[in-house]
Design an enzyme around this catalytic site. Structure first.
Site, PDB file in Angstrom:
ATOM      1  N   LYS A  77       0.848  -1.199   0.000  1.00  0.00           N
ATOM      2  CA  LYS A  77       0.000   0.000   0.000  1.00  0.00           C
ATOM      3  C   LYS A  77       0.879   1.243   0.000  1.00  0.00           C
ATOM      4  O   LYS A  77       1.920   1.282   0.669  1.00  0.00           O
ATOM      5  CB  LYS A  77      -0.910  -0.023   1.227  1.00  0.00           C
ATOM      6  CG  LYS A  77      -1.955   1.094   1.253  1.00  0.00           C
ATOM      7  CD  LYS A  77      -2.860   0.957   2.461  1.00  0.00           C
ATOM      8  CE  LYS A  77      -3.908   2.064   2.519  1.00  0.00           C
ATOM      9  NZ  LYS A  77      -4.776   1.954   3.706  1.00  0.00           N
ATOM     10  N   SER A 152      -9.647   2.314   2.906  1.00  0.00           N
ATOM     11  CA  SER A 152      -8.745   3.012   1.997  1.00  0.00           C
ATOM     12  C   SER A 152      -7.776   2.083   1.263  1.00  0.00           C
ATOM     13  O   SER A 152      -7.093   2.494   0.335  1.00  0.00           O
ATOM     14  CB  SER A 152      -7.920   4.052   2.779  1.00  0.00           C
ATOM     15  OG  SER A 152      -7.112   3.408   3.761  1.00  0.00           O
ATOM     16  N   SER A 176     -10.094  -0.042   7.160  1.00  0.00           N
ATOM     17  CA  SER A 176      -9.544   0.087   5.811  1.00  0.00           C
ATOM     18  C   SER A 176      -8.879  -1.153   5.248  1.00  0.00           C
ATOM     19  O   SER A 176      -8.468  -1.166   4.092  1.00  0.00           O
ATOM     20  CB  SER A 176      -8.546   1.251   5.761  1.00  0.00           C
ATOM     21  OG  SER A 176      -9.227   2.474   5.873  1.00  0.00           O
TER      22      SER A 176
END
Length: 490
Positions: A77, A152, A176
């Site tokens: 990420k 996210s 997330s």
């Protein structure tokens, strides 16, 4: 190769026997990314040249029996700093930022021999639930390209669901990791707060943020989580707790006699009927395996979203002060004075959602409002944690839906912040209490055919029971075997 069709253990055995090489796996990962990512848009930065070089080095040195993660291509990420590889947190204000060091979790994975194929898209600074708030692109859900992948960590979830990699790093501040896992029909685990170092993670809400994994199956997740867990001298919030080998005895796991609590707040009318139906079937399945299931109450859950957005936004307003156009990152052009540098850099560099949360957090911390908002929200956080503690005196795990709905259409909620914030109502309380929780595939909606996630919540530092329960459910069902086909057929 589609990485949905294999797992870490099988690939490791093939690597050790010489049936496949790290270079082969890495090339296959990039081949799959190039075949899917024009549609899915999961990646912000690819690391192809460095990844293939690292794979060649691993092949040259050979892989030992105990190097379970050596030569395995994975994704990261883009709010986890990677030395020499652009790290943006999906924000234009960090669009040209190349870190000079690795996050602790990257250091640990490098020692384990993993191959980083690239950085995945996300909501800017991890602020969002749909990956529509990225400063660069919108990621699509591989099950249905008209729907969001969640957020996210939507880019990481989509990369796994699309078969680009076996697993990908995520971070979880209010859900997330778990919510994108639910939306994409994969496994997502948020460990206990403090279990994994946050050093080198671009901060959003420091008392909430935690690193975890999105993967195709429970066992891979457990293997990967062990590799990144443990005390870190760089992070004073990391816990000095023994790190178990969670994957070692999963094959012997049982849920017979497991005491399961189901909060009535997690099965209320706010949950879509099709999601509730899948979760009820999952609970009956656990009962058929010998577990006991009782309804309980977590009465302060209803205040979770409100309290969270005050607290997390307050921490964000503090953490994001460092982006000033002076030390690193983007700086606005043609500025006339210092105030101009600050104001124009942040105006042009931050997206609307980030600005919204900075303003909310700054207001909540301001003189005259601190006691009315921040202090009161902190007290609610304690009450939410107490609710969990009371339930865990009598029960082993808490189960419920990960999200109240399946993945929604792109554009449906992005213009209504309140509607978007409520999307995290079932995941936020876990972060407020710092507990471990995992989402795994529990079935599919009869309404739209999209995946539905089951959330398993455990006691502090009891990831083992969460993994055990999830593994038994996974191995006695076949939902995890169903893969996304780009365009929405499942």
């Amino acid at each position: 190769m589609n990485f949905n069709d294999t797992n870490i253990t099988d690939l490791h055995n093939q690597l050790v026997k010489g049936e496949v090489s790290a270079t082969d796996l890495t090339k296959e990962s990039f081949k799959q990314i190039k075949a899917t990512d024009d549609d899915v848009q999961a990646f912000l930065t690819l690391n192809e040249e460095a990844a293939l070089k690292r794979a060649a080095e691993i092949d040259k040195n050979g892989i030992a029996e105990d190097q379970l993660l050596a030569g395995i291509p994975l994704a990261v990420k883009d709010n986890i700093v990677t030395k020499g590889l652009r790290t943006t947190a999906a924000s234009k204000i960090l669009g040209n930022f190349t870190p000079v060091y690795d996050a602790t979790v990257i250091e640990k994975m490098n020692q384990a021999g993993f191959i980083n194929v690239g950085k995945t898209n996300m909501d800017e600074f991890a602020m969002g639930s749909s990956t529509e708030n990225s400063g660069f692109k919108k990621t699509k859900n591989p099950w249905d390209l008209t729907r969001v992948p969640g957020g996210s960590s939507g880019g990481s979830a989509a990369a796994v669901a699309a078969g680009d990699v076996l697993a990908a790093f995520g971070t979880d501040t209010g859900g997330s990791i778990r919510q994108p896992a639910s939306f994409n029909g994969i496994v997502g685990m948020k460990p206990t707060y403090g279990r994994v170092s946050r050093w080198g993670i671009i901060a959003f809400g420091s008392s909430f943020d935690q690193v975890g994994w999105l993967s195709n199956n429970v066992k891979d997740n457990a293997i990967l989580m062990q590799a990144i867990s443990g005390l870190d001298k760089h992070d004073m919030t990391s816990a000095n707790q023994e790190v178990p080998n969670w994957a070692a005895n999963l094959d012997k796991a049982s849920v017979k006699g497991l005491k399961i609590a189901v909060p009535e707040e997690y099965t209320s009318d706010a949950i879509d009927d099709d999601v509730r139906e899948v979760i009820q079937a999952a609970l009956k399945h656990f009962e058929s395996l010998g577990a006991t299931v009782d309804t309980v109450s977590l009465p302060h859950t209803k205040y979770g979203v409100s309290a969270y957005y005050i607290l997390a936004s307050s921490e964000a307003s503090s953490n994001l002060q460092r982006y000033d156009g002076i030390r690193y990152g983007f700086r606005a052009d043609d500025v006339k004075n210092l105030d101009d540098v600050y104001v124009r850099t942040r105006t042009e560099g931050f997206g609307d959602e980030v600005k919204r949360r900075i303003m909310l957090g700054t207001f909540s911390l301001s003189a005259g409002f601190y006691d009315a908002y921040f202090n009161k929200a902190a007290k609610v956080r304690r009450l939410i944690a107490d609710d969990f503690n009371k339930v865990f005196k009598d029960y082993d795990v808490i189960l419920g839906a990960t999200d109240a709905s399946t993945a929604f259409k792109i554009g449906d909620k992005v213009t209504d912040p309140t509607k978007m914030y409520l999307n995290d109502a079932l995941t936020i309380p876990v972060n407020m209490a710092g507990l471990p929780a995992m989402s795994l595939p529990a079935g599919f909606s009869k309404k739209d055919g999209m995946p539905v996630g089951l959330q398993i919540i455990g006691k502090p530092f009891d990831e083992q029971t969460v993994y055990d329960a999830g593994y038994v459910f996974e191995q006695t069902t076949d939902f995890h075997k169903k893969n996304a086909k780009l365009g929405g057929q499942n």
